[in-house]
Design a protein around this motif. Structure first.
Motif, PDB file in Angstrom:
ATOM      1  N   HIS A  66       0.818  -1.208   0.000  1.00 21.02           N
ATOM      2  CA  HIS A  66       0.000   0.000   0.000  1.00 21.02           C
ATOM      3  C   HIS A  66       0.853   1.260   0.000  1.00 21.02           C
ATOM      4  CE1 HIS A  66      -1.999   3.351   2.126  1.00 21.02           C
ATOM      5  NE2 HIS A  66      -3.009   3.033   1.340  1.00 21.02           N
ATOM      6  N   GLU A  67       1.939   1.255   0.755  1.00 15.72           N
ATOM      7  CA  GLU A  67       2.793   2.440   0.862  1.00 15.72           C
ATOM      8  C   GLU A  67       3.353   2.857  -0.496  1.00 15.72           C
ATOM      9  OE1 GLU A  67       4.909   5.463   3.175  1.00 15.72           O
ATOM     10  OE2 GLU A  67       3.092   4.254   3.439  1.00 15.72           O
ATOM     11  N   TYR A  68       3.629   1.875  -1.357  1.00 11.08           N
ATOM     12  CA  TYR A  68       4.086   2.182  -2.713  1.00 11.08           C
ATOM     13  C   TYR A  68       3.057   3.055  -3.423  1.00 11.08           C
ATOM     14  CZ  TYR A  68       5.518   1.616  -7.582  1.00 11.08           C
ATOM     15  OH  TYR A  68       5.909   1.860  -8.869  1.00 11.08           O
ATOM     16  N   GLY A  69       1.784   2.752  -3.214  1.00  9.99           N
ATOM     17  CA  GLY A  69       0.743   3.549  -3.861  1.00  9.99           C
ATOM     18  C   GLY A  69       0.752   4.995  -3.417  1.00  9.99           C
ATOM     19  N   MET A  70       1.034   5.225  -2.142  1.00 10.78           N
ATOM     20  CA  MET A  70       1.050   6.588  -1.633  1.00 10.78           C
ATOM     21  C   MET A  70       2.312   7.333  -2.056  1.00 10.78           C
ATOM     22  SD  MET A  70      -1.853   6.759  -0.286  1.00 10.78           S
ATOM     23  CE  MET A  70      -1.798   8.347   0.542  1.00 10.78           C
ATOM     24  N   ARG A  71       3.413   6.616  -2.222  1.00 13.38           N
ATOM     25  CA  ARG A  71       4.679   7.249  -2.577  1.00 13.38           C
ATOM     26  C   ARG A  71       4.869   7.405  -4.083  1.00 13.38           C
ATOM     27  NH1 ARG A  71       9.025   6.813   1.470  1.00 13.38           N
ATOM     28  NH2 ARG A  71       8.075   6.226   3.448  1.00 13.38           N
ATOM     29  N   VAL A  72       4.318   6.475  -4.868  1.00 14.05           N
ATOM     30  CA  VAL A  72       4.566   6.474  -6.309  1.00 14.05           C
ATOM     31  C   VAL A  72       3.259   6.424  -7.117  1.00 14.05           C
ATOM     32  CG1 VAL A  72       5.807   5.367  -8.205  1.00 14.05           C
ATOM     33  CG2 VAL A  72       6.740   5.247  -5.872  1.00 14.05           C
ATOM     34  N   GLY A  73       2.398   5.464  -6.789  1.00 12.29           N
ATOM     35  CA  GLY A  73       1.189   5.264  -7.591  1.00 12.29           C
ATOM     36  C   GLY A  73       0.291   6.480  -7.654  1.00 12.29           C
ATOM     37  N   PHE A  74       0.137   7.168  -6.534  1.00 10.71           N
ATOM     38  CA  PHE A  74      -0.710   8.362  -6.528  1.00 10.71           C
ATOM     39  C   PHE A  74      -0.230   9.382  -7.542  1.00 10.71           C
ATOM     40  CE2 PHE A  74      -1.132  12.782  -5.204  1.00 10.71           C
ATOM     41  CZ  PHE A  74      -2.511  12.914  -5.184  1.00 10.71           C
ATOM     42  N   TRP A  75       1.083   9.568  -7.634  1.00  8.70           N
ATOM     43  CA  TRP A  75       1.626  10.607  -8.513  1.00  8.70           C
ATOM     44  C   TRP A  75       1.423  10.253  -9.972  1.00  8.70           C
ATOM     45  CZ3 TRP A  75       2.157  14.789  -5.873  1.00  8.70           C
ATOM     46  CH2 TRP A  75       2.383  14.682  -4.485  1.00  8.70           C
ATOM     47  N   ARG A  76       1.425   8.957 -10.302  1.00  7.57           N
ATOM     48  CA  ARG A  76       1.088   8.554 -11.669  1.00  7.57           C
ATOM     49  C   ARG A  76      -0.365   8.914 -11.981  1.00  7.57           C
ATOM     50  NH1 ARG A  76       4.041   3.414 -10.576  1.00  7.57           N
ATOM     51  NH2 ARG A  76       6.094   3.655 -11.531  1.00  7.57           N
ATOM     52  N   MET A  77      -1.244   8.641 -11.025  1.00  4.42           N
ATOM     53  CA  MET A  77      -2.655   8.958 -11.231  1.00  4.42           C
ATOM     54  C   MET A  77      -2.871  10.467 -11.360  1.00  4.42           C
ATOM     55  SD  MET A  77      -4.744   6.406  -8.736  1.00  4.42           S
ATOM     56  CE  MET A  77      -4.983   4.690  -9.207  1.00  4.42           C
ATOM     57  N   LEU A  78      -2.170  11.231 -10.543  1.00  4.89           N
ATOM     58  CA  LEU A  78      -2.284  12.685 -10.617  1.00  4.89           C
ATOM     59  C   LEU A  78      -1.878  13.185 -11.997  1.00  4.89           C
ATOM     60  CD1 LEU A  78      -2.789  15.390  -9.098  1.00  4.89           C
ATOM     61  CD2 LEU A  78      -0.358  15.364  -8.516  1.00  4.89           C
ATOM     62  N   LYS A  79      -0.765  12.675 -12.513  1.00  3.79           N
ATOM     63  CA  LYS A  79      -0.317  13.069 -13.856  1.00  3.79           C
ATOM     64  C   LYS A  79      -1.339  12.673 -14.919  1.00  3.79           C
ATOM     65  CE  LYS A  79       4.684  12.841 -12.977  1.00  3.79           C
ATOM     66  NZ  LYS A  79       5.938  12.110 -13.296  1.00  3.79           N
ATOM     67  N   TYR A 100       0.237  12.015   5.213  1.00  2.45           N
ATOM     68  CA  TYR A 100       0.748  12.234   3.863  1.00  2.45           C
ATOM     69  C   TYR A 100       0.379  13.650   3.409  1.00  2.45           C
ATOM     70  CZ  TYR A 100       1.006   7.108   3.834  1.00  2.45           C
ATOM     71  OH  TYR A 100       1.279   5.797   4.139  1.00  2.45           O
ATOM     72  N   PRO A 101       0.914  14.676   4.060  1.00  2.00           N
ATOM     73  CA  PRO A 101       0.531  16.052   3.697  1.00  2.00           C
ATOM     74  C   PRO A 101       0.862  16.406   2.261  1.00  2.00           C
ATOM     75  CG  PRO A 101       2.444  16.031   5.171  1.00  2.00           C
ATOM     76  CD  PRO A 101       1.905  14.648   5.156  1.00  2.00           C
ATOM     77  N   ARG A 102       1.920  15.802   1.716  1.00  2.00           N
ATOM     78  CA  ARG A 102       2.300  16.076   0.317  1.00  2.00           C
ATOM     79  C   ARG A 102       1.211  15.607  -0.640  1.00  2.00           C
ATOM     80  NH1 ARG A 102       4.311  17.784  -3.721  1.00  2.00           N
ATOM     81  NH2 ARG A 102       6.372  17.425  -4.599  1.00  2.00           N
ATOM     82  N   VAL A 103       0.656  14.437  -0.390  1.00  2.00           N
ATOM     83  CA  VAL A 103      -0.405  13.891  -1.235  1.00  2.00           C
ATOM     84  C   VAL A 103      -1.672  14.733  -1.105  1.00  2.00           C
ATOM     85  CG1 VAL A 103      -1.964  11.913  -1.530  1.00  2.00           C
ATOM     86  CG2 VAL A 103       0.502  11.539  -1.246  1.00  2.00           C
ATOM     87  N   ALA A 104      -2.074  15.024   0.130  1.00  2.00           N
ATOM     88  CA  ALA A 104      -3.291  15.796   0.348  1.00  2.00           C
ATOM     89  C   ALA A 104      -3.194  17.180  -0.286  1.00  2.00           C
ATOM     90  CB  ALA A 104      -3.568  15.909   1.849  1.00  2.00           C
ATOM     91  N   HIS A 255       2.353  -1.708 -14.277  1.00  2.00           N
ATOM     92  CA  HIS A 255       1.714  -2.615 -15.234  1.00  2.00           C
ATOM     93  C   HIS A 255       0.216  -2.401 -15.366  1.00  2.00           C
ATOM     94  CE1 HIS A 255       1.705  -4.710 -11.312  1.00  2.00           C
ATOM     95  NE2 HIS A 255       0.572  -5.274 -11.706  1.00  2.00           N
ATOM     96  N   ARG A 256      -0.362  -1.453 -14.593  1.00  2.00           N
ATOM     97  CA  ARG A 256      -1.797  -1.177 -14.723  1.00  2.00           C
ATOM     98  C   ARG A 256      -2.112   0.271 -15.091  1.00  2.00           C
ATOM     99  NH1 ARG A 256      -2.289  -4.149  -9.652  1.00  2.00           N
ATOM    100  NH2 ARG A 256      -2.827  -6.324 -10.094  1.00  2.00           N
ATOM    101  N   ILE A 257      -1.208   1.195 -14.871  1.00  2.00           N
ATOM    102  CA  ILE A 257      -1.541   2.611 -15.080  1.00  2.00           C
ATOM    103  C   ILE A 257      -1.915   2.883 -16.533  1.00  2.00           C
ATOM    104  CG2 ILE A 257       0.883   3.261 -15.449  1.00  2.00           C
ATOM    105  CD1 ILE A 257      -1.870   5.374 -13.706  1.00  2.00           C
ATOM    106  N   GLY A 258      -1.295   2.185 -17.466  1.00  2.00           N
ATOM    107  CA  GLY A 258      -1.631   2.394 -18.876  1.00  2.00           C
ATOM    108  C   GLY A 258      -3.067   2.017 -19.183  1.00  2.00           C
ATOM    109  N   VAL A 259      -3.567   0.978 -18.532  1.00  2.00           N
ATOM    110  CA  VAL A 259      -4.961   0.580 -18.731  1.00  2.00           C
ATOM    111  C   VAL A 259      -5.901   1.629 -18.147  1.00  2.00           C
ATOM    112  CG1 VAL A 259      -6.702  -1.154 -18.178  1.00  2.00           C
ATOM    113  CG2 VAL A 259      -4.404  -1.866 -18.818  1.00  2.00           C
ATOM    114  N   LEU A 260      -5.552   2.171 -16.983  1.00  2.00           N
ATOM    115  CA  LEU A 260      -6.372   3.244 -16.421  1.00  2.00           C
ATOM    116  C   LEU A 260      -6.394   4.444 -17.360  1.00  2.00           C
ATOM    117  CD1 LEU A 260      -8.045   4.579 -14.213  1.00  2.00           C
ATOM    118  CD2 LEU A 260      -5.895   5.245 -13.099  1.00  2.00           C
ATOM    119  N   GLU A 261      -5.245   4.825 -17.903  1.00  2.00           N
ATOM    120  CA  GLU A 261      -5.193   5.958 -18.831  1.00  2.00           C
ATOM    121  C   GLU A 261      -6.053   5.688 -20.066  1.00  2.00           C
ATOM    122  OE1 GLU A 261      -0.692   7.558 -17.748  1.00  2.00           O
ATOM    123  OE2 GLU A 261      -0.967   5.956 -19.222  1.00  2.00           O
ATOM    124  N   ARG A 262      -5.988   4.469 -20.589  1.00  2.00           N
ATOM    125  CA  ARG A 262      -6.792   4.119 -21.763  1.00  2.00           C
ATOM    126  C   ARG A 262      -8.277   4.141 -21.424  1.00  2.00           C
ATOM    127  NH1 ARG A 262      -7.897  -0.976 -24.314  1.00  2.00           N
ATOM    128  NH2 ARG A 262      -6.526  -2.054 -22.850  1.00  2.00           N
TER     129      ARG A 262
END
Length: 288
Positions: A66-79, A100-104, A255-262
């Motif tokens: 889960h921590e990976y999502g807050m540190r990396v995955g969230f920023w992919r989604m934001l972009k 996670y004040p940076r994320v919020a 391996h999933r962000i591209g599918v979300l973008e599509r």
């Protein structure tokens, strides 16, 4: 009250067709869920069972997932959202602006709506002071954004029979836990009506990927199938709402962000489909 006593039954043909704002035929309620998973507690979900399936504390492996999502995955989604001009609704634990004040701050500055998601990521049934939790969550979001949240989605969509009354008492005007219709419907409470907001337990990467073990492409295919049918029905039944829910530790991985973008691109290409925050959907519906 039991849920059945809070909700009036109505079939689609019992309602007068309602046009969408600015000609929209389906409002897409796109929700990004961000949470704090405290290492001191059992993890809310597991991707890697412990050896011999014996529960372990601390559960480092699943905490780190889960921590990976807050540190990396969230920023992919934001972009991905910024590149497409999409402002989702952020389903957010009250603890997130603290942990996670940076994320919020990034979500707030990008114009995302903050929807209450409990204070900590624990089931509502396990709380000794549910009203205190609602109060804490509302206060934490207000302190971060300057605006009290109007929406609520409980961790795991968990409620007790008194939850709607407590939410309405503390200023919540819509709740996404009641996944019962394709349009908002009124929920009776002791403090006036609370509106359901069409969320989804199937257009949702947790059951889709982690429970049903589908390939990432299922998110795209299932979303498009749902959207196409709602668009077709809107011709006679009026504008509808489609919930789509994702989590940074699942859909934000490489391996999933591209599918979300599509998936987001396919939604945007369909005439009549419009991304809308929960607050915007509520305002449209209340205008009548």
């Amino acid at each position: 009250m039991k849920p059945v006593d809070r909700l009036e039954y109505a079939a689609p043909q019992d309602r007068a067709p309602r046009p969408g704002p600015d000609g929209a035929r389906v409002l897409v309620f796109f929700v990004v869920n961000v949470e704090e998973w405290a290492i001191e507690r059992p993890m809310p979900r597991q991707v890697l069972p412990a050896p011999t399936n014996a529960p372990v504390l601390p559960d480092l492996a699943n905490w780190a997932w889960h921590e990976y999502g807050m540190r990396v995955g969230f920023w992919r989604m934001l972009k991905a959202c910024e590149a497409r001009g999409i402002r989702p609704t952020l389903s957010v634990n009250g603890r997130v602006p603290i942990a996670y004040p940076r994320v919020a701050a990034a979500a707030r500055d990008a114009g995302w709506e903050f929807m209450g998601h409990g204070f900590r990521q624990v089931p509502t049934h396990s709380l000794h002071d549910q009203e205190g939790m609602v109060r804490e969550a509302v206060a934490a979001i207000t302190a971060c954004t300057g605006t009290p949240p109007v929406g609520w989605l409980a961790p795991g969509l968990t409620q007790t029979l008194e939850t709607p009354d407590l939410l309405a008492k503390h200023g919540i005007r819509y709740c996404a836990d009641f996944v019962v219709d394709d349009v908002p419907v009124p929920i009776r409470t002791a403090h006036g009506p609370l509106w359901s907001m069409p969320y989804s337990v199937e257009l949702n990467d947790i059951p889709m990927m982690m429970v049903q073990h589908h390939r990432a492409e299922e998110l795209h295919d299932r979303t498009c199938a749902q959207l196409d049918r709602l668009l077709a029905e809107s011709a006679t039944e009026g504008c509808k709402v489609m919930g789509l829910a994702v989590h940074p530790y699942i859909s934000g991985v490489p391996h999933r962000i591209g599918v979300l973008e599509r998936t987001l691109d396919s939604i945007a290409r369909r005439p009549g489909a419009v991304f809308a925050q929960g607050r915007e959907i509520l305002e449209w519906w209340e205008r009548g």
